[in-house]
Design a protein around this motif. Structure first.
Motif, PDB file in Angstrom:
ATOM      1  N   ALA A 171      12.537  -6.559  15.020  1.00 37.25           N
ATOM      2  CA  ALA A 171      11.351  -5.886  14.494  1.00 37.25           C
ATOM      3  C   ALA A 171      11.715  -4.597  13.769  1.00 37.25           C
ATOM      4  CB  ALA A 171      10.365  -5.597  15.618  1.00 37.25           C
ATOM      5  N   ILE A 172      12.570  -3.782  14.397  1.00 38.91           N
ATOM      6  CA  ILE A 172      12.905  -2.497  13.780  1.00 38.91           C
ATOM      7  C   ILE A 172      13.818  -2.702  12.584  1.00 38.91           C
ATOM      8  CG2 ILE A 172      14.857  -2.011  15.301  1.00 38.91           C
ATOM      9  CD1 ILE A 172      12.323   0.514  13.810  1.00 38.91           C
ATOM     10  N   GLU A 173      14.721  -3.666  12.643  1.00 40.11           N
ATOM     11  CA  GLU A 173      15.594  -3.904  11.493  1.00 40.11           C
ATOM     12  C   GLU A 173      14.817  -4.460  10.313  1.00 40.11           C
ATOM     13  OE1 GLU A 173      18.833  -6.343  12.791  1.00 40.11           O
ATOM     14  OE2 GLU A 173      19.864  -4.671  13.807  1.00 40.11           O
ATOM     15  N   THR A 174      13.858  -5.329  10.577  1.00 37.38           N
ATOM     16  CA  THR A 174      13.022  -5.874   9.502  1.00 37.38           C
ATOM     17  C   THR A 174      12.176  -4.779   8.882  1.00 37.38           C
ATOM     18  OG1 THR A 174      12.943  -8.046  10.562  1.00 37.38           O
ATOM     19  CG2 THR A 174      11.215  -7.545   8.965  1.00 37.38           C
ATOM     20  N   TYR A 175      11.590  -3.936   9.737  1.00 41.26           N
ATOM     21  CA  TYR A 175      10.805  -2.812   9.227  1.00 41.26           C
ATOM     22  C   TYR A 175      11.668  -1.902   8.369  1.00 41.26           C
ATOM     23  CZ  TYR A 175       8.672   1.744   8.963  1.00 41.26           C
ATOM     24  OH  TYR A 175       8.204   2.935   8.473  1.00 41.26           O
ATOM     25  N   ARG A 176      12.838  -1.563   8.872  1.00 42.04           N
ATOM     26  CA  ARG A 176      13.717  -0.626   8.169  1.00 42.04           C
ATOM     27  C   ARG A 176      14.139  -1.179   6.808  1.00 42.04           C
ATOM     28  NH1 ARG A 176      14.621   4.745   8.111  1.00 42.04           N
ATOM     29  NH2 ARG A 176      16.776   5.243   7.599  1.00 42.04           N
ATOM     30  N   ARG A 177      14.410  -2.465   6.758  1.00 41.33           N
ATOM     31  CA  ARG A 177      14.831  -3.090   5.510  1.00 41.33           C
ATOM     32  C   ARG A 177      13.736  -2.947   4.442  1.00 41.33           C
ATOM     33  NH1 ARG A 177      16.057  -7.770   7.694  1.00 41.33           N
ATOM     34  NH2 ARG A 177      18.130  -7.001   8.260  1.00 41.33           N
ATOM     35  N   MET A 178      12.506  -3.208   4.824  1.00 43.11           N
ATOM     36  CA  MET A 178      11.405  -3.149   3.859  1.00 43.11           C
ATOM     37  C   MET A 178      11.043  -1.708   3.513  1.00 43.11           C
ATOM     38  SD  MET A 178       9.054  -6.251   5.289  1.00 43.11           S
ATOM     39  CE  MET A 178       9.834  -7.852   5.595  1.00 43.11           C
ATOM     40  N   TYR A 179      11.164  -0.822   4.483  1.00 42.70           N
ATOM     41  CA  TYR A 179      10.888   0.595   4.261  1.00 42.70           C
ATOM     42  C   TYR A 179      11.868   1.181   3.251  1.00 42.70           C
ATOM     43  CZ  TYR A 179      10.783   5.606   5.531  1.00 42.70           C
ATOM     44  OH  TYR A 179      10.728   6.974   5.508  1.00 42.70           O
ATOM     45  N   LEU A 180      13.157   0.908   3.442  1.00 48.54           N
ATOM     46  CA  LEU A 180      14.173   1.426   2.517  1.00 48.54           C
ATOM     47  C   LEU A 180      14.023   0.801   1.138  1.00 48.54           C
ATOM     48  CD1 LEU A 180      17.318   1.525   4.843  1.00 48.54           C
ATOM     49  CD2 LEU A 180      15.910   3.453   4.090  1.00 48.54           C
ATOM     50  N   PHE A 181      13.702  -0.474   1.093  1.00 48.19           N
ATOM     51  CA  PHE A 181      13.483  -1.137  -0.187  1.00 48.19           C
ATOM     52  C   PHE A 181      12.326  -0.480  -0.936  1.00 48.19           C
ATOM     53  CE2 PHE A 181      11.098  -4.559  -2.440  1.00 48.19           C
ATOM     54  CZ  PHE A 181      11.986  -4.745  -3.494  1.00 48.19           C
ATOM     55  N   THR A 182      11.257  -0.168  -0.217  1.00 50.50           N
ATOM     56  CA  THR A 182      10.089   0.447  -0.845  1.00 50.50           C
ATOM     57  C   THR A 182      10.415   1.841  -1.361  1.00 50.50           C
ATOM     58  OG1 THR A 182       8.615  -0.813   0.609  1.00 50.50           O
ATOM     59  CG2 THR A 182       7.688   1.130  -0.482  1.00 50.50           C
ATOM     60  N   LEU A 183      11.076   2.659  -0.545  1.00 54.94           N
ATOM     61  CA  LEU A 183      11.437   4.001  -0.992  1.00 54.94           C
ATOM     62  C   LEU A 183      12.375   3.949  -2.194  1.00 54.94           C
ATOM     63  CD1 LEU A 183      11.989   6.064   2.280  1.00 54.94           C
ATOM     64  CD2 LEU A 183       9.933   5.826   0.888  1.00 54.94           C
ATOM     65  N   GLY A 184      13.301   3.018  -2.187  1.00 55.90           N
ATOM     66  CA  GLY A 184      14.213   2.891  -3.317  1.00 55.90           C
ATOM     67  C   GLY A 184      13.509   2.466  -4.584  1.00 55.90           C
ATOM     68  N   ALA A 185      12.517   1.598  -4.454  1.00 54.93           N
ATOM     69  CA  ALA A 185      11.771   1.140  -5.622  1.00 54.93           C
ATOM     70  C   ALA A 185      10.946   2.266  -6.240  1.00 54.93           C
ATOM     71  CB  ALA A 185      10.843  -0.022  -5.228  1.00 54.93           C
TER      72      ALA A 185
ATOM     73  N   LEU B 232       9.619  -7.659  -2.368  1.00 56.79           N
ATOM     74  CA  LEU B 232       9.024  -7.532  -1.039  1.00 56.79           C
ATOM     75  C   LEU B 232       8.723  -8.904  -0.469  1.00 56.79           C
ATOM     76  CD1 LEU B 232       7.816  -5.806   1.238  1.00 56.79           C
ATOM     77  CD2 LEU B 232       5.663  -5.775  -0.068  1.00 56.79           C
ATOM     78  N   ARG B 233       8.179  -9.769  -1.304  1.00 52.42           N
ATOM     79  CA  ARG B 233       7.849 -11.119  -0.845  1.00 52.42           C
ATOM     80  C   ARG B 233       9.100 -11.869  -0.400  1.00 52.42           C
ATOM     81  NH1 ARG B 233       3.400 -13.067   1.294  1.00 52.42           N
ATOM     82  NH2 ARG B 233       4.657 -14.496   2.522  1.00 52.42           N
TER      83      ARG B 233
ATOM     84  N   ALA C 218       0.832  -1.206   0.000  1.00 48.49           N
ATOM     85  CA  ALA C 218       0.000   0.000   0.000  1.00 48.49           C
ATOM     86  C   ALA C 218       0.864   1.253   0.000  1.00 48.49           C
ATOM     87  CB  ALA C 218      -0.941  -0.002   1.198  1.00 48.49           C
ATOM     88  N   LEU C 219       1.937   1.236   0.788  1.00 47.94           N
ATOM     89  CA  LEU C 219       2.857   2.382   0.805  1.00 47.94           C
ATOM     90  C   LEU C 219       3.460   2.592  -0.577  1.00 47.94           C
ATOM     91  CD1 LEU C 219       4.430   4.557   2.406  1.00 47.94           C
ATOM     92  CD2 LEU C 219       6.168   2.798   2.868  1.00 47.94           C
ATOM     93  N   TYR C 220       3.862   1.517  -1.212  1.00 46.03           N
ATOM     94  CA  TYR C 220       4.422   1.589  -2.563  1.00 46.03           C
ATOM     95  C   TYR C 220       3.410   2.196  -3.538  1.00 46.03           C
ATOM     96  CZ  TYR C 220       6.181  -0.176  -7.070  1.00 46.03           C
ATOM     97  OH  TYR C 220       6.614  -0.295  -8.374  1.00 46.03           O
ATOM     98  N   GLU C 221       2.162   1.769  -3.467  1.00 44.26           N
ATOM     99  CA  GLU C 221       1.139   2.280  -4.374  1.00 44.26           C
ATOM    100  C   GLU C 221       0.878   3.769  -4.138  1.00 44.26           C
ATOM    101  OE1 GLU C 221      -2.219  -0.301  -3.828  1.00 44.26           O
ATOM    102  OE2 GLU C 221      -1.543  -1.657  -5.432  1.00 44.26           O
ATOM    103  N   VAL C 222       0.829   4.173  -2.878  1.00 47.52           N
ATOM    104  CA  VAL C 222       0.605   5.587  -2.563  1.00 47.52           C
ATOM    105  C   VAL C 222       1.743   6.444  -3.102  1.00 47.52           C
ATOM    106  CG1 VAL C 222       0.576   7.252  -0.670  1.00 47.52           C
ATOM    107  CG2 VAL C 222      -0.887   5.237  -0.563  1.00 47.52           C
TER     108      VAL C 222
END
Length: 217
Positions: free
Chosen positions: A139-153, A205-206, A92-96
């Motif tokens: 938890a925070i490292e997993t979140y950060r990894r996906m967050y940065l991946f999304t912003l980069g994409a 992401l998956r 959803a973040l990616y789509e927004v």
């Protein structure tokens, strides 16, 4: 233009959401370089000082825009499985963000700390991770990894105008010397479609989710 909730209070001054909606319209329609307090004020029919006082500075205006978009993120039920909930939130973040590439470009390097972003994405995702059995550090490292991946994409392609993005890339690659860049110039049929393929983000992401499950859950 996006519809603004609570467009103007009784005082006649625009709400912060109305300002954010108008700023997003300027960015989306005229490009990120067109954003200014004056441009937003003209669309709202108020003075640029009114907009400035409401936001504080340009960073404040951009933060308001980011938090306005965060209201579009879904609220995921707490009993949803961790992997499914994570995929829903980040996709959803990616789509927004891909719907508003100009804002993503202007916000580059700035943390997204608005109350709605924290409330719709960060806090519930971390809580979900802890409830699933992750340590706070994981938890925070997993979140950060996906967050940065999304912003980069999101950051390097205008997904609202994929034809232009592909044409720009094609022109840049066509100017390369095939002797120096045999792979890039010799495989345009594979290189160019991959630049704007949303499936690549979804698959990546998956993979991150599956890796987190295997490591922590």
């Amino acid at each position: 233009m996006r519809s603004a909730r609570g467009k103007t209070p009784e005082s006649g001054r625009p709400t912060l959401d109305a300002i954010a909606d108008t700023a997003l319209a300027v960015i989306d329609e005229d490009g990120p370089e067109a954003l200014s307090f004056r441009a937003v004020a003209q669309r709202l029919g108020v003075s640029h000082a009114t907009v400035f006082r409401r936001c504080g500075d340009l960073d404040g205006l951009l933060a308001a825009c980011a938090d306005r978009l965060a209201a579009e993120l879904p609220e995921v039920a707490a009993d949803t499985g961790w992997a499914t909930a994570t995929e829903i939130r980040f996709h959803a973040l990616y789509e927004v963000l891909t719907a508003h590439p100009g804002l993503a470009a202007l916000r580059a390097g700035h943390a997204w700390f608005g109350p709605r972003m924290l409330g719709r994405l960060v806090e519930p995702q971390l809580a979900h991770s802890l409830a699933a059995g992750m340590t706070p550090k994981a938890a925070i490292e997993t979140y950060r990894r996906m967050y940065l991946f999304t912003l980069g994409a999101v950051a390097f392609v205008d997904h609202r105008d994929t034809k232009r993005a592909v044409a720009t890339a094609r022109a840049a690659l066509a100017a390369l010397d095939p002797e120096d860049f045999p792979v890039l110039t010799g495989h345009l049929a594979a290189v160019l479609p991959a630049m704007t393929d949303h499936r690549i983000y979804a698959d990546g992401l998956r993979q991150l989710i599956d890796a987190a499950v295997a490591e922590h859950l």
